[in-house]
Design a protein around this motif. Sequence first.
Motif, mmCIF file in Angstrom:
data_model
loop_
_atom_site.group_PDB
_atom_site.id
_atom_site.type_symbol
_atom_site.label_atom_id
_atom_site.label_comp_id
_atom_site.label_asym_id
_atom_site.label_seq_id
_atom_site.Cartn_x
_atom_site.Cartn_y
_atom_site.Cartn_z
ATOM 1 N N ARG A 15 0.861 -1.281 0.096
ATOM 2 C CA ARG A 15 -0.083 0.049 -0.014
ATOM 3 C C ARG A 15 0.889 1.127 0.106
ATOM 4 N N TYR A 16 0.278 2.246 -0.594
ATOM 5 C CA TYR A 16 0.939 3.743 -0.310
ATOM 6 C C TYR A 16 1.285 4.026 0.982
ATOM 7 N N VAL A 17 2.469 4.646 1.200
ATOM 8 C CA VAL A 17 2.750 5.351 2.554
ATOM 9 C C VAL A 17 2.127 6.684 2.532
ATOM 10 N N VAL A 82 7.715 4.657 -0.954
ATOM 11 C CA VAL A 82 6.387 5.316 -1.290
ATOM 12 C C VAL A 82 5.432 4.264 -1.313
ATOM 13 N N LEU A 83 5.728 3.073 -1.401
ATOM 14 C CA LEU A 83 4.835 1.866 -1.317
ATOM 15 C C LEU A 83 5.494 1.044 -0.016
ATOM 16 N N ALA A 84 4.841 0.278 0.623
ATOM 17 C CA ALA A 84 5.228 -0.690 1.601
ATOM 18 C C ALA A 84 4.379 -1.777 1.939
ATOM 19 N N ARG A 85 4.986 -2.963 2.176
ATOM 20 C CA ARG A 85 4.361 -4.164 2.378
ATOM 21 C C ARG A 85 3.718 -4.083 3.611
ATOM 22 N N ASP A 86 2.749 -4.752 3.989
ATOM 23 C CA ASP A 86 2.173 -4.874 5.317
ATOM 24 C C ASP A 86 2.821 -5.861 6.003
ATOM 25 N N ASP A 87 3.022 -5.559 7.282
ATOM 26 C CA ASP A 87 3.637 -6.463 7.979
ATOM 27 C C ASP A 87 3.077 -8.013 8.151
ATOM 28 N N SER A 88 1.818 -8.246 8.364
ATOM 29 C CA SER A 88 1.035 -9.391 8.473
ATOM 30 C C SER A 88 0.180 -9.619 7.294
ATOM 31 N N THR A 403 -21.285 -6.003 -20.794
ATOM 32 C CA THR A 403 -21.595 -5.438 -19.442
ATOM 33 C C THR A 403 -20.664 -4.896 -18.773
ATOM 34 N N SER A 404 -21.168 -3.713 -17.810
ATOM 35 C CA SER A 404 -20.239 -3.120 -16.862
ATOM 36 C C SER A 404 -20.863 -2.957 -15.583
ATOM 37 N N PHE A 405 -20.018 -3.902 -14.648
ATOM 38 C CA PHE A 405 -20.606 -4.201 -13.244
ATOM 39 C C PHE A 405 -19.968 -2.777 -12.451
ATOM 40 N N GLY A 406 -20.521 -2.311 -11.378
ATOM 41 C CA GLY A 406 -20.101 -1.577 -10.575
ATOM 42 C C GLY A 406 -20.625 -1.346 -9.302
ATOM 43 N N PRO A 407 -20.146 -0.477 -8.436
ATOM 44 C CA PRO A 407 -19.083 0.272 -8.564
ATOM 45 C C PRO A 407 -17.652 -0.395 -8.576
ATOM 46 N N LYS A 408 -16.975 -0.005 -9.496
ATOM 47 C CA LYS A 408 -15.649 -0.725 -9.560
ATOM 48 C C LYS A 408 -14.745 -0.388 -8.386
ATOM 49 N N PRO A 409 -13.789 -1.181 -7.937
ATOM 50 C CA PRO A 409 -13.006 -0.999 -6.845
ATOM 51 C C PRO A 409 -11.863 -0.034 -7.511
ATOM 52 N N ALA A 410 -11.267 0.957 -6.698
ATOM 53 C CA ALA A 410 -10.529 2.036 -6.901
ATOM 54 C C ALA A 410 -9.083 1.123 -7.028
ATOM 55 N N THR A 411 -8.275 1.502 -8.092
ATOM 56 C CA THR A 411 -7.020 0.921 -7.982
ATOM 57 C C THR A 411 -6.001 1.638 -7.260
ATOM 58 N N GLY A 412 -5.135 1.047 -6.542
ATOM 59 C CA GLY A 412 -4.154 1.802 -6.040
ATOM 60 C C GLY A 412 -4.147 1.860 -4.372
#
Length: 420
Positions: A15-17, A82-88, A403-412
């Motif tokens: 995730r973004y820091v 800028v990005l970091a991996r979660d600990d668990s 088809t266009s299903f939504g709402p679509k998840p935000a990327t990032g």
Amino acid sequence: MLTDGLDVTPFRGVRYVPERVGSLAAVTSPPYDVVVRPDGLHELQTSDPHNVVRLILPQAPDAATGHRNAARTLDRWLHEGVLARDDSPALYVYEQRRDGELQRGVIGALRLTPATDRVVLPHEDVMPQVVAERAALLRETAANLEPLLMSYQGDGGADGGDTATVLERTARAAPLLSTTTEDGFTHRLWAVTDPQEQRLITRDLATRTALVADGHHRWATSLRVSSEHGDRTPWNRGLVLLVDSTRYPLRIRAIHRVLPRLPLVRALELSAAGFRSRRLDARTPAAALAALADVPGPAFVLSGAGEFHLLDRPDPGLLARTIRADRPASWRELDATVLHSTLLDAVWHIPDGPSDIAFLHDTDAAVSQAERHGGTAVLMRPVAESTVRELAAQGVTMPRKSTSFGPKPATGLVLRVMET
């Protein structure tokens, strides 16, 4: 875990820091295939130098260079913090809310299974060239950059099953992150790290099957790359958002077509022998779609040069000659089936390529793009979810972009970077 249903496991999300970016909203993006306009791409690129669009749609003179750039950018952002991996390892509860609309689901690493296993049900065809391009990006970055949207049907009722119970209990706590994007949606994310809570979710989902709602090309891409690695970890899983549609019904919209090289006058001339056409007294795309909504049988609105024309009542003989007969009636009567098999292929002779057919979710954008190129926009109606599920359950796929299903998840908001 051995299961006949969905095999979902926790993962260490990337995730973004927040302290390293201007705002979380500024680094998110819609899914890659929704960002179709150059001005939209430019807006995302300039909103923040670390916007995720630089990973999902890297710009370069050629695709291979773009994919390498995306991989180097991802590595650099991880190295720079800028990005970091979660600990668990976690399963992530993800919520989208706007006005009275609420969607809540769980993000996890889903075991990739072919359609023949009937655990994950695709419902649309894909374009091979797009799958090849996205597969190259996946290989280069070794990361799931955007979650697929999938729906499953829970137990219903007040409790909704163990997954619903854990999701709602989790959503009462303070979230990991909360941000509001320019479309008005508020996004919140929680991490479920307690092993017992995780087991409640994974055991519940192990009894379910899922419909691919949005992300067919990414699903096909993941299956292809997984097979190249011999179905080995970590490549045999993909990043998905699973939503219980009995509790949070998905919104279904149409995806429109733009034919930049087919003027409206020519489209009407060619279709005159097999369809009825009449000009609509509509001043806006919304008014034209309202006129289309209740027309029986296959029907479309053609737009161009400031005009809207209703195309309906196809000749039965023409349909019989152009649409394959070995599919269910509900498939043969789909607007998208008639459009692709009869109009695009047999009547208009439109080549099947990105320079001749564009797919746009936004109605106004489709109309304006057609007018800008002197071409034709084909405005479509949404398909009922019951029809989608009925066909998917039979292993019958609909024409691509039906088809266009939504709402679509935000990327990032959360990424999955492969760990061996």
